[in-house]
Motif scaffolding. Structure first.
Motif, PDB file in Angstrom:
ATOM      1  N   HIS A   1       1.684  -4.376   2.253  1.00 27.87           N
ATOM      2  CA  HIS A   1       1.213  -3.857   3.537  1.00 27.87           C
ATOM      3  C   HIS A   1       2.427  -3.416   4.343  1.00 27.87           C
ATOM      4  O   HIS A   1       2.370  -2.451   5.099  1.00 27.87           O
ATOM      5  CB  HIS A   1       0.475  -4.944   4.332  1.00 27.87           C
ATOM      6  N   HIS A   2       3.503  -4.174   4.207  1.00 27.24           N
ATOM      7  CA  HIS A   2       4.745  -3.878   4.922  1.00 27.24           C
ATOM      8  C   HIS A   2       5.739  -3.242   3.962  1.00 27.24           C
ATOM      9  O   HIS A   2       6.050  -3.824   2.907  1.00 27.24           O
ATOM     10  CB  HIS A   2       5.316  -5.161   5.531  1.00 27.24           C
ATOM     11  N   ALA A   3       6.229  -2.068   4.358  1.00 22.64           N
ATOM     12  CA  ALA A   3       6.982  -1.198   3.451  1.00 22.64           C
ATOM     13  C   ALA A   3       8.141  -1.901   2.748  1.00 22.64           C
ATOM     14  O   ALA A   3       8.349  -1.729   1.559  1.00 22.64           O
ATOM     15  CB  ALA A   3       7.494   0.000   4.251  1.00 22.64           C
ATOM     16  N   ARG A   4       8.883  -2.707   3.487  1.00 23.35           N
ATOM     17  CA  ARG A   4      10.125  -3.267   2.962  1.00 23.35           C
ATOM     18  C   ARG A   4       9.905  -4.480   2.057  1.00 23.35           C
ATOM     19  O   ARG A   4      10.854  -5.016   1.503  1.00 23.35           O
ATOM     20  CB  ARG A   4      11.010  -3.667   4.134  1.00 23.35           C
ATOM     21  N   GLU A   5       8.662  -4.929   1.926  1.00 27.85           N
ATOM     22  CA  GLU A   5       8.400  -6.200   1.237  1.00 27.85           C
ATOM     23  C   GLU A   5       8.077  -5.955  -0.239  1.00 27.85           C
ATOM     24  O   GLU A   5       6.989  -6.261  -0.729  1.00 27.85           O
ATOM     25  CB  GLU A   5       7.287  -6.942   1.993  1.00 27.85           C
ATOM     26  N   TRP A   6       9.065  -5.408  -0.950  1.00 24.18           N
ATOM     27  CA  TRP A   6       8.857  -4.944  -2.326  1.00 24.18           C
ATOM     28  C   TRP A   6       8.336  -6.026  -3.280  1.00 24.18           C
ATOM     29  O   TRP A   6       7.489  -5.730  -4.134  1.00 24.18           O
ATOM     30  CB  TRP A   6      10.148  -4.334  -2.892  1.00 24.18           C
TER      31      TRP A   6
ATOM     32  N   ASN B   1      -0.163 -10.354  -0.480  1.00 24.94           N
ATOM     33  CA  ASN B   1       1.232 -10.776  -0.623  1.00 24.94           C
ATOM     34  C   ASN B   1       2.132 -10.098   0.388  1.00 24.94           C
ATOM     35  O   ASN B   1       1.984  -8.903   0.668  1.00 24.94           O
ATOM     36  CB  ASN B   1       1.734 -10.434  -2.028  1.00 24.94           C
ATOM     37  N   HIS B   2       3.057 -10.864   0.903  1.00 23.74           N
ATOM     38  CA  HIS B   2       4.112 -10.352   1.786  1.00 23.74           C
ATOM     39  C   HIS B   2       5.418 -11.029   1.365  1.00 23.74           C
ATOM     40  O   HIS B   2       5.440 -11.889   0.494  1.00 23.74           O
ATOM     41  CB  HIS B   2       3.812 -10.731   3.240  1.00 23.74           C
ATOM     42  N   THR B   3       6.521 -10.651   2.012  1.00 24.40           N
ATOM     43  CA  THR B   3       7.763 -11.427   1.925  1.00 24.40           C
ATOM     44  C   THR B   3       8.226 -11.632   3.358  1.00 24.40           C
ATOM     45  O   THR B   3       7.931 -10.799   4.212  1.00 24.40           O
ATOM     46  CB  THR B   3       8.872 -10.700   1.146  1.00 24.40           C
ATOM     47  N   PHE B   4       8.948 -12.660   3.679  1.00 22.35           N
ATOM     48  CA  PHE B   4       9.434 -13.747   2.892  1.00 22.35           C
ATOM     49  C   PHE B   4       9.261 -15.033   3.698  1.00 22.35           C
ATOM     50  O   PHE B   4       8.938 -14.950   4.875  1.00 22.35           O
ATOM     51  CB  PHE B   4      10.947 -13.564   2.590  1.00 22.35           C
TER      52      PHE B   4
END
Ligand code: 0X9
Ligand code: ZN
Length: 698
Positions: A189-194, A354-357
């Motif tokens: 969902h969030h671009a940077r959270e590969w 899923n997201h990070t971190f």
């Protein structure tokens, strides 16, 4: 202004660092140009909820990496650091230059990939996928397993004109829906959270390869369908993933050429590609629009604030430039509408996004139970708190993450599971993968998936399998069974108003299955009554206190005055109110005093000037408390402090019962319609004899 961190000792910052095992990143790379503000990851000290609340008003790019006394924040510009300082919030720098860290990671990744042609991941991959590689891998998976895996394309294209793809996995996947429960896994969902996309994709590969080989996976895919959408925010991800390479180029250039240095990095972009609310972004223009707005700032809607559930409430911004911008309205973005339509058209009994971190497994709700909702009552816990907590615990036993409510980090509204859980009743979780970075060196992604150290052989792989087992577990959803004409289409439908924070949005769940040749059907579904209208327990304070003491005093500028209050009886709540006549600036802190005289801060209130201060303590321990009044004004005003103990009564609120509308159809013609009420864990028989009679007449 309130100065909530004035009395916070430095040890808070140190303990926060120790608590999350973070080590400062030391780099031998050349520093960026001195005029540029290096994008930093910092730990902000937030010893109380008031500190967190204050931090949330600053419009900074908060990460989910937070504990009871800290929140990690990305600082993108000098003004961000200044905003923290002006608010009196202290911080410690964790990663002094994220851009440089990105270059280091890119180099580590290149070395790793060169040294390891394959890895222990299900796919054997040795590097992060690009968007094209995600799509190619999904196509290949479907091609390699034609009866088990099918590609799906979500209903809407992204703002920059891209298709959003996924895979559906299950026995005989291309046949019509046959009543199996559905497990949904989402990423990015969030671009940077590969890593959030990598883990979703690896799970898909794991399942496909395990079918027919691993008995556990085989049984699960015989009983369920699994839908994996590894990249929800395709535009943002593409920018982030390709800008990472740009930064690498700059590094390879020994400090960078003017043109490459002049390209602001989007490796840490968070949001989607909405440039102007209500207007589509001309295809292919997002990169240019984002060029002036790196990181969490500038263009874009935060997709994890744009869902309808409690949309517009706390923990989301109404300012387009903010990292948590909620968007013009609930589901204003094609990416969230895609997920909404996916989840509304199937019986999704369990969902993981899923997201990070931060190494967390988060469950609803997104706001604290004592938050007053739009009905004027405390929001309370989710009605399925017990079940969701238990499943969370079983999952975190595999990955070593912390099992907690979303709100225990910070408030959020409009998140994926705020909507999915409250609208459908399917259990919903956010996984925050990895300890300390949005997209760490790739070996970390492998370790988090397969488990490492004490969790070797477990990890998210095992946690996801447990979630999938929950998805097929009759005890945690509902079952409708019966007899119906072979070949009939059964439809369960429900239209209702999903509460946003101050209004509502209309939702329709519409799911179908086709009755098999035996004429007997078993349909795994979500309960007919939504959590959001179910009965819930709330605590109401008694009108009169069981003990109350009032003290009046005067405090000199920049000084503080202590009074004591003894809790000498059991009480549900201790309330401390600080009041004064002039529009001055007081803060209030409450400490518990130990037998040896040491003080522990247990609550504080640092409102804006002119607002009165109030501290509430739940179930206060019997002890002596020190009430500290701090004066930030230039005069010596008089104040009144009242400390009181209250009993609370527990009561139930809500308690609606909702029904599914079940129809039995032949070629689009409805032959019978009946309401079906079914609770969680319950199996009901639906009588479709009228349909059978009509069917036999043709
Ligand atoms: O803020 C978010 O959207 C999530 N953190 S992140 O850094 N990945 O952006 C946390 C959301 C937590 N709350 C709920 N899911 N309810
Ligand atoms: Zn995220």
């Amino acid at each position: 202004m309130a100065r909530p961190s004035r009395l916070i000792p430095l040890t808070f910052a140190v303990s926060a660092l120790i608590a999350c095992g973070a080590a400062p990143v030391v780099s031998a790379l050349p520093l960026p140009t001195p005029t540029a503000f290096p994008v930093q990851l910092v730990t902000v000290d937030t010893p109380t909820r008031q500190h967190k609340a204050l931090l949330q008003t600053l419009g900074l790019d908060l990460t989910e990496h937070a504990g009871h006394d800290y929140v990690e924040v990305v600082l993108h510009r000098a003004a961000d650091a200044e905003a923290l300082r002006a608010a009196g919030l202290t911080h410690t720098v964790r990663i002094p230059d994220l851009t440089r860290r990105e270059a280091e990671n890119n180099r580590t990744n290149a070395t790793f990939a060169a040294a390891n042609a394959t890895t222990a991941l299900p796919s054997g991959r040795n590097a992060y996928r690009t968007l094209a590689e995600f799509n190619a891998d999904m196509a290949a998976l479907a091609a390699d397993h034609p009866t088990l895996v099918k590609q799906i394309t979500l209903n809407r294209r992204s703002l920059d004109g891209r298709e959003v793809k996924g895979v559906e996995i299950g026995r005989n996947v291309t046949a019509a829906e046959d009543g199996r429960p559905v497990f949904v896994m989402l990423g990015v969902h969030h671009a940077r959270e590969w890593p959030s996309g990598e883990h979703a994709m690896e799970f898909a590969v794991d399942l496909a390869k395990g079918y027919g080989d691993d008995p556990r996976i085989t049984a699960l895919l015989d009983q369920a369908r699994v839908v994996v959408v590894p990249v929800v925010n395709v535009d943002g991800f593409h920018l982030s993933r390709t800008d990472g390479a740009l930064i690498d180029l700059r590094e390879a250039d020994g400090g960078g050429t003017a043109s490459i240095l002049g390209t602001p990095g989007n490796a840490y972009k968070r949001k989607n590609c909405r440039v102007i609310d209500g207007q589509n972004t001309p295809d292919g223009t997002c990169a240019a629009a984002s060029a002036t707005s790196p990181g969490g700032y500038g263009i874009g809607t935060d997709l994890n604030r744009n869902y309808g559930g409690f949309w517009g409430g706390p923990g989301a911004s109404d300012l387009g430039a903010d990292p948590t911008y909620r968007g013009a309205g609930p589901f204003s973005e094609p990416e969230t509408e895609n997920v909404r339509e996916l989840v509304s058209s199937r019986q999704v009994t369990t969902l993981i996004t899923n997201h990070t971190f931060s190494n967390l497994v988060l469950r609803p709700n997104g706001v604290a139970p004592d938050t007053i909702g739009q009905d004027g009552l405390p929001v309370g816990n989710a009605p399925d708190e017990e079940g969701m907590k238990a499943l969370g615990a079983r999952m975190t036993a595999q990955n070593g993450y912390s099992n907690q409510h979303g709100w225990e980090l910070y408030d959020t509204t409009g998140t994926t599971e705020d909507w999915s859980y409250n609208a459908t009743g399917g259990f919903g979780y956010t996984f925050e993968i990895g300890p300390d970075e949005f997209h760490p060196p790739f070996p970390k992604v492998i370790d988090e998936y397969l488990g490492a150290g004490a969790y070797a052989g477990k990890g998210n792989r095992e946690a996801y399998l447990i979630a999938l087992e929950n998805a097929v577990d009759r005890a945690t959803h509902s079952v409708v069974t019966g007899k119906a004409p072979a070949g009939a289409t059964l439809r369960l439908r429900k239209t209702f108003a999903t509460p946003t924070w101050s209004s509502s949005v209309s939702d329709t769940l519409d799911t179908t299955m086709v009755v098999g040749p035996t004429g007997r059907y078993t349909w795994h579904v979500n309960p007919s009554t939504r959590p959001v209208v179910q009965s819930r327990q709330i605590r109401t304070l008694a009108g009169e206190p069981t003990k109350s003491e009032t003290t009046t005093g005067t405090t000199a500028p920049l000084a503080s005055t202590d009074t004591e209050f003894v809790v000498d009886r059991p009480a549900s709540v201790m309330e401390v109110r600080l009041d004064w006549v002039t529009p001055d600036d007081f803060d209030l802190e409450v400490y518990r005093k130990a037998a040896d005289g040491t003080l522990t801060l247990v609550g504080s209130s640092g409102n804006l000037p002119g607002e009165k201060e109030r501290v509430l303590l739940q179930d206060p321990a019997q002890a002596t408390y020190v009430l500290r009044v701090l004066n930030y004004a230039a005069v010596s005003p008089t104040w009144t402090i009242t400390a009181s103990l209250f009993d609370a009564t527990t009561s139930m609120t809500g308690g609606l019962v909702e029904a599914w509308t079940l129809t039995c159809e032949r070629a689009g013609r409805v032959l019978q319609t009946i309401p079906v009420v079914v609770e969680r864990g319950q199996q009901v028989k639906a009588d479709l004899r009228t349909c059978a009679t009509a069917w036999s007449k043709g």
